[in-house]
Design a protein around this motif. Sequence first.
Motif, PDB file in Angstrom:
ATOM      1  N   TYR A 117      23.748  23.927  -8.495  1.00 62.27           N
ATOM      2  CA  TYR A 117      23.502  23.287  -7.249  1.00 62.27           C
ATOM      3  C   TYR A 117      22.504  23.686  -6.230  1.00 62.27           C
ATOM      4  O   TYR A 117      21.519  23.303  -5.882  1.00 62.27           O
ATOM      5  CB  TYR A 117      24.717  22.818  -6.642  1.00 62.27           C
ATOM      6  CG  TYR A 117      24.729  21.916  -5.472  1.00 62.27           C
ATOM      7  CD1 TYR A 117      25.085  20.510  -5.609  1.00 62.27           C
ATOM      8  CD2 TYR A 117      24.449  22.474  -4.092  1.00 62.27           C
ATOM      9  CE1 TYR A 117      25.178  19.820  -4.652  1.00 62.27           C
ATOM     10  CE2 TYR A 117      24.372  21.548  -2.973  1.00 62.27           C
ATOM     11  CZ  TYR A 117      24.608  20.203  -3.188  1.00 62.27           C
ATOM     12  OH  TYR A 117      24.573  19.331  -1.930  1.00 62.27           O
ATOM     13  N   LYS A 167      25.634  17.699  -9.998  1.00 58.76           N
ATOM     14  CA  LYS A 167      26.172  17.435  -8.794  1.00 58.76           C
ATOM     15  C   LYS A 167      24.800  17.232  -7.809  1.00 58.76           C
ATOM     16  O   LYS A 167      24.577  16.141  -6.827  1.00 58.76           O
ATOM     17  CB  LYS A 167      27.031  18.127  -7.988  1.00 58.76           C
ATOM     18  CG  LYS A 167      28.386  18.296  -9.000  1.00 58.76           C
ATOM     19  CD  LYS A 167      29.414  19.295  -8.320  1.00 58.76           C
ATOM     20  CE  LYS A 167      30.776  19.213  -9.206  1.00 58.76           C
ATOM     21  NZ  LYS A 167      31.690  20.218  -8.716  1.00 58.76           N
ATOM     22  N   ALA A 168      23.974  18.207  -7.813  1.00 56.75           N
ATOM     23  CA  ALA A 168      22.701  18.083  -6.861  1.00 56.75           C
ATOM     24  C   ALA A 168      21.965  17.108  -7.177  1.00 56.75           C
ATOM     25  O   ALA A 168      21.321  16.193  -6.478  1.00 56.75           O
ATOM     26  CB  ALA A 168      22.171  19.414  -6.944  1.00 56.75           C
ATOM     27  N   ASP A 170      22.721  14.069  -8.875  1.00 53.38           N
ATOM     28  CA  ASP A 170      23.389  12.921  -8.561  1.00 53.38           C
ATOM     29  C   ASP A 170      23.210  12.616  -7.026  1.00 53.38           C
ATOM     30  O   ASP A 170      23.040  11.469  -6.594  1.00 53.38           O
ATOM     31  CB  ASP A 170      24.920  12.857  -8.988  1.00 53.38           C
ATOM     32  CG  ASP A 170      25.444  11.561  -8.681  1.00 53.38           C
ATOM     33  OD1 ASP A 170      24.675  10.547  -9.381  1.00 53.38           O
ATOM     34  OD2 ASP A 170      26.584  11.452  -8.454  1.00 53.38           O
ATOM     35  N   GLU A 171      23.464  13.765  -6.210  1.00 54.75           N
ATOM     36  CA  GLU A 171      23.325  13.451  -4.797  1.00 54.75           C
ATOM     37  C   GLU A 171      22.157  13.270  -4.382  1.00 54.75           C
ATOM     38  O   GLU A 171      21.765  12.247  -3.423  1.00 54.75           O
ATOM     39  CB  GLU A 171      23.732  14.659  -4.343  1.00 54.75           C
ATOM     40  CG  GLU A 171      23.800  14.969  -2.646  1.00 54.75           C
ATOM     41  CD  GLU A 171      24.168  16.051  -2.069  1.00 54.75           C
ATOM     42  OE1 GLU A 171      23.578  16.651  -0.962  1.00 54.75           O
ATOM     43  OE2 GLU A 171      25.136  16.452  -2.454  1.00 54.75           O
ATOM     44  N   ARG A 174      21.435   9.466  -5.242  1.00 59.39           N
ATOM     45  CA  ARG A 174      22.393   8.741  -4.399  1.00 59.39           C
ATOM     46  C   ARG A 174      21.810   8.617  -2.859  1.00 59.39           C
ATOM     47  O   ARG A 174      21.916   7.470  -2.362  1.00 59.39           O
ATOM     48  CB  ARG A 174      23.752   9.167  -4.567  1.00 59.39           C
ATOM     49  CG  ARG A 174      24.854   8.158  -3.877  1.00 59.39           C
ATOM     50  CD  ARG A 174      26.356   9.022  -4.106  1.00 59.39           C
ATOM     51  NE  ARG A 174      26.346  10.172  -3.018  1.00 59.39           N
ATOM     52  CZ  ARG A 174      26.465  11.154  -3.732  1.00 59.39           C
ATOM     53  NH1 ARG A 174      26.553  11.400  -5.033  1.00 59.39           N
ATOM     54  NH2 ARG A 174      26.865  12.498  -3.158  1.00 59.39           N
ATOM     55  N   THR A 175      21.533   9.529  -2.501  1.00 61.09           N
ATOM     56  CA  THR A 175      20.755   9.643  -1.118  1.00 61.09           C
ATOM     57  C   THR A 175      19.331   9.034  -0.895  1.00 61.09           C
ATOM     58  O   THR A 175      18.852   8.977   0.206  1.00 61.09           O
ATOM     59  CB  THR A 175      20.716  10.743  -0.405  1.00 61.09           C
ATOM     60  OG1 THR A 175      20.069  11.930  -1.328  1.00 61.09           O
ATOM     61  CG2 THR A 175      22.439  11.388  -0.491  1.00 61.09           C
TER      62      THR A 175
END
Length: 336
Positions: A117, A167-168, A170-171, A174-175
Amino acid sequence: MPHFEKRQVGRTKLQVTVLGLGTATMGASRIPISRQDGEAIVQAAWDAGVRYVDTAPFYGVGAAEHRVGDALREKDRNAWVLSTKVGRLLKPKTDTTPSPDGRLSPMPFQVVYDYSYDGIMRSVDDSYQRLGLARIDILYVHDIGVYQHGEAENAKHMKVLRESGYKALDELRRTGTVSAIGIGVNEKQVLLDAMEFGDWDAFLLAGRYTLLEQAPLDDLLPRCQERGTSIVVGGPLNSGILAGRDTWNYAKAPADVAARVEKIARVCEAHNVPLPAAALQFPLAHPVVCSVIPGPRSAAEFNENLPLFSMPIPASLWSDLRNEGLLHPNAPVPAA
């Protein structure tokens, strides 16, 4: 200026020109290319109507990102799509020891792999600085897989990506920091593995779905079609062997590969079609392929190859290749 069709990237709102620009060569890791000549390659592609450019921190250990950013910065930002990659951080190189793989280092950095991440977030920030641009459209995880790392080491890297790095990604998607995420590799198995834990918009697959090789038709491409994941075809000329050189997979081609290429070349010659023209056009017949991104060594080479992309190819060439066992039975082919 030629008009290139645009295709959607996965289920995103992004659209890329079917001919894109790969910039591994212009990073000058394998052959010396000046900053001015590198930017000239981007400009030649732009003048031809190409609106998708792919780069990476690894290409010239930072040099390609600098050159791409300098070449694109003053152009209409809404007109082009840019992809870069994560998975390697660049650290200052304080010694003069040559790279063990013979690569040149236009800039004084060395690579540290990091698929975590924090590593991915750091890589994106570093890319912004090198590019001097405010937005990256597509982010690929670069060179994860057994081909690059070996089985034992890659198992560690995949665990980190699965449990942390994804997770990074996807974040960031998403942002809205990036519009699409994917993986850029030279092998298909890691992509099949990654589809078990991630929702991917696009894969950049180099050298494995080409006029020479079509094994992904057996598994990867049907899965991508089911999942709505696009394929960007890197290395459509298989490191040069489909363009008359003797290199395949970044090394001298083995005898069996060279012999297969010779058979394909003879069919092309019988139809008065240059082998590179067939190679550049073939992958786009598959519905999941949104772009092919050859990596020219100069602006002149790009301009020389440009007519090959739109050259008429008779249907009989494809049927002859299939009849001689040189095309996968299920391979879609371009319409005549």
